[in-house]
Design an enzyme around this catalytic site. Structure first.
Site, short mmCIF file in Angstrom:
data_model
loop_
_atom_site.label_atom_id
_atom_site.label_comp_id
_atom_site.label_asym_id
_atom_site.label_seq_id
_atom_site.Cartn_x
_atom_site.Cartn_y
_atom_site.Cartn_z
CE1 TYR A 264 57.19 43.30 -17.94
CE2 TYR A 264 55.23 44.68 -17.85
CZ TYR A 264 55.82 43.43 -17.79
OH TYR A 264 55.04 42.32 -17.59
CG ASP B 141 54.48 49.68 -24.52
OD1 ASP B 141 53.29 49.99 -24.31
OD2 ASP B 141 55.03 48.71 -23.95
CE LYS C 241 49.83 49.04 -16.87
NZ LYS C 241 51.16 48.92 -17.40
C1 LIG Z 1 51.71 47.58 -18.06
C2 LIG Z 1 52.53 47.65 -19.27
C3 LIG Z 1 52.55 46.63 -20.23
C4 LIG Z 1 51.87 45.31 -20.00
O1 LIG Z 1 50.50 45.41 -19.86
P1 LIG Z 1 49.68 44.24 -19.14
O2 LIG Z 1 48.25 44.66 -19.26
O3 LIG Z 1 50.18 44.20 -17.74
O4 LIG Z 1 49.97 42.99 -19.86
C5 LIG Z 1 53.23 46.84 -21.40
N1 LIG Z 1 53.87 47.99 -21.64
C6 LIG Z 1 53.89 49.00 -20.75
C7 LIG Z 1 54.60 50.26 -21.08
C8 LIG Z 1 53.24 48.86 -19.53
O5 LIG Z 1 53.30 49.85 -18.62
#
Ligand SMILES: *Cc1c(COP(=O)(O)O)cnc(C)c1O
Length: 431
Positions: free
Chosen positions: A144, A238, A266
């Site tokens: 994701y 990511d 995060k």
């Molecule tokens: C949470 C997450 C996102 C998206 O971040 P948001 O702050 O919710 O937009 C993108 N990539 C990864 C790997 C994530 O865990």
């Protein structure tokens, strides 16, 4: 536990907010029941509006590595907020936070801040396309990367997995540029490269946390790096979730493979809305205003958010052994869950990376999204409900990762393991 106030609050929310929530997973759709509405957090505990207390293993889905209302983060936020919430002009806090990140990672010279992980990844993809002058990207099934159009993609039906939109409202014309590969399967990536010369970047969660916790194998990442180099394709890690979570350097503290661009989110905001993408000087110089690749944000680098991130990163850097303790707690917790499942002869597997933990109701270790979907969702639903009723707050979907914070005490782990034994018994009796 009584949930009367939460039930009422959820009804009221549903009248004015679609599904009653601002992010779908919060609605408890996959486990059923009413989501508890939260009032406050304190260290490793969450308290809902009915006065129920929970040991929190969600931690706002990752950001709160020091737990709730950490005194240092709180102080930084309050002191900064008193001077004004936003200026839309540069502040030194941005330079300081960028400096902390640059000093931590080889190969990162410059950082651009945004307000969410979604925005960070979306911008990183644009940058990769701008730098290479190519349109296509490769992503992995089960990873994701936020909810931007070209990343909301599921496997197409054809033999070659050009992506199909996974949501109405996403034009197929956009997702046709997203090729899908299988996690930990280098052959599937080679097939994508065979099919398309025009690949700007490969984006991967080097420790996948959005199909449950599924780490990439080292040989796979090494081969991925080689393929990218062969084809002049940029490799994006990511690390929105794994950054400062799996280790101080995220996945990059664990693998020897170096990406070209990294995205953060995060933990980097310490609970405030922050995202970032980062790379070397050559790549970042393509970004506006230095270069032609446009990207902007009214609240980007917001001072209060920067202060929260800075307080968190400084605290993590000054206490590197924290990760050893976090991992030890995560290991003890998952071993406890495993023993509880074994006692009832319930198929169950677990994994840990630093402060991240995952588990599946499955008898086989999980390497990709297809494996992850072997999870027994009914068993997960029962387990989740039973744990919640015993004051243990776990992610309300089987395809999420759990988190340990510095504020998670040994007593909280013990409580969770005791609850797991009771909950596994209910799972075994019900199935
Ligand atoms: C949470 C997450 C996102 C998206 O971040 P948001 O702050 O919710 O937009 C993108 N990539 C990864 C790997 C994530 O865990």
């Amino acid at each position: 536990m009584a949930y009367d106030k939460s039930i009422e609050a959820f009804e009221a929310a549903n009248k004015v907010i679609p599904g009653g929530v601002d992010s779908p997973v919060r609605a408890f759709g996959s486990v059923g029941g009413t989501p508890p509405f939260m009032e406050r957090g304190e260290g490793g505990y969450l308290f809902d509006i009915d006065g129920n207390r929970y040991v929190d293993f969600v931690q706002s889905w990752g950001p709160l590595i020091f737990g709730h209302a950490d005194k240092d983060v709180e102080k930084a936020v309050i002191e900064t907020a008193k001077k004004g919430l936003s200026f839309g002009a540069p502040t030194e806090l941005e330079t300081q936070l960028a400096g902390e990140i640059v000093s931590l990672f080889d190969g990162i010279d410059k950082v651009r801040f945004v307000s969410s992980g979604t925005e960070a990844v979306m911008s990183a993809i644009r940058l990769a396309r701008g730098v290479t002058g190519r349109d296509n990207i490769i992503k992995f099934k089960g990873c994701y990367h936020g909810h931007s159009d070209s990343l909301l993609v599921q496997a197409g039906s054809g033999a070659v997995t050009f992506g199909a939109p996974s949501s109405p409202g996403v034009p197929a014309d956009l997702t046709k540029h997203t090729l899908l590969a299988t996690y930990n399967d280098i052959e599937s990536v080679t097939a994508c490269f065979r099919d398309s010369e025009d690949i700007a970047c490969v984006i991967i969660e080097p420790i996948a946390g959005n199909m449950g916790l599924v780490p990439a194998e080292e040989e796979f990442l090494v081969a991925l790096r080689t393929l990218c180099d062969m084809h002049g394709t940029l490799l994006i890690f990511d690390e929105v979730m794994s950054g400062f979570r799996a280790s101080l350097k995220g996945a990059q503290g664990i693998t020897a493979v170096k990406p070209d661009i990294v995205t953060f989110g995060k933990v980097i905001g310490g609970g405030m809305p922050v995202g970032a993408f980062a790379s070397n000087t050559a790549i970042m110089s393509h970004l506006s205003p230095e270069g032609p690749v446009y990207q902007a944000g009214t609240l980007s680098g917001n001072p209060v958010a920067m202060a929260a991130g800075l307080a968190s990163l400084k605290k993590l850097k000054s206490n590197p052994s924290a990760y050893i303790e976090l991992a030890a707690k995560a290991k003890r917790l998952t071993e406890g869950f495993q023993a509880a499942a074994n006692a009832e002869e319930i198929p169950f597997v677990t994994d840990v990376r630093g402060s991240m933990f995952g588990f599946f109701f499955s008898d086989k270790s999980v390497k990709d999204f297809d494996d992850a979907q072997q999870n027994n969702e009914q068993a997960f639903g029962i387990f989740h409900r039973e744990m919640l009723s015993r004051g243990i707050y776990l992610a309300c979907s089987a395809y999420e990762t759990g988190f340990i914070s510095v504020a998670t005490t040994e007593a909280m782990i013990d409580a969770a393991i005791t609850a797991a034994y009771e909950s596994m018994r209910v799972v075994a009796d019900t199935l």
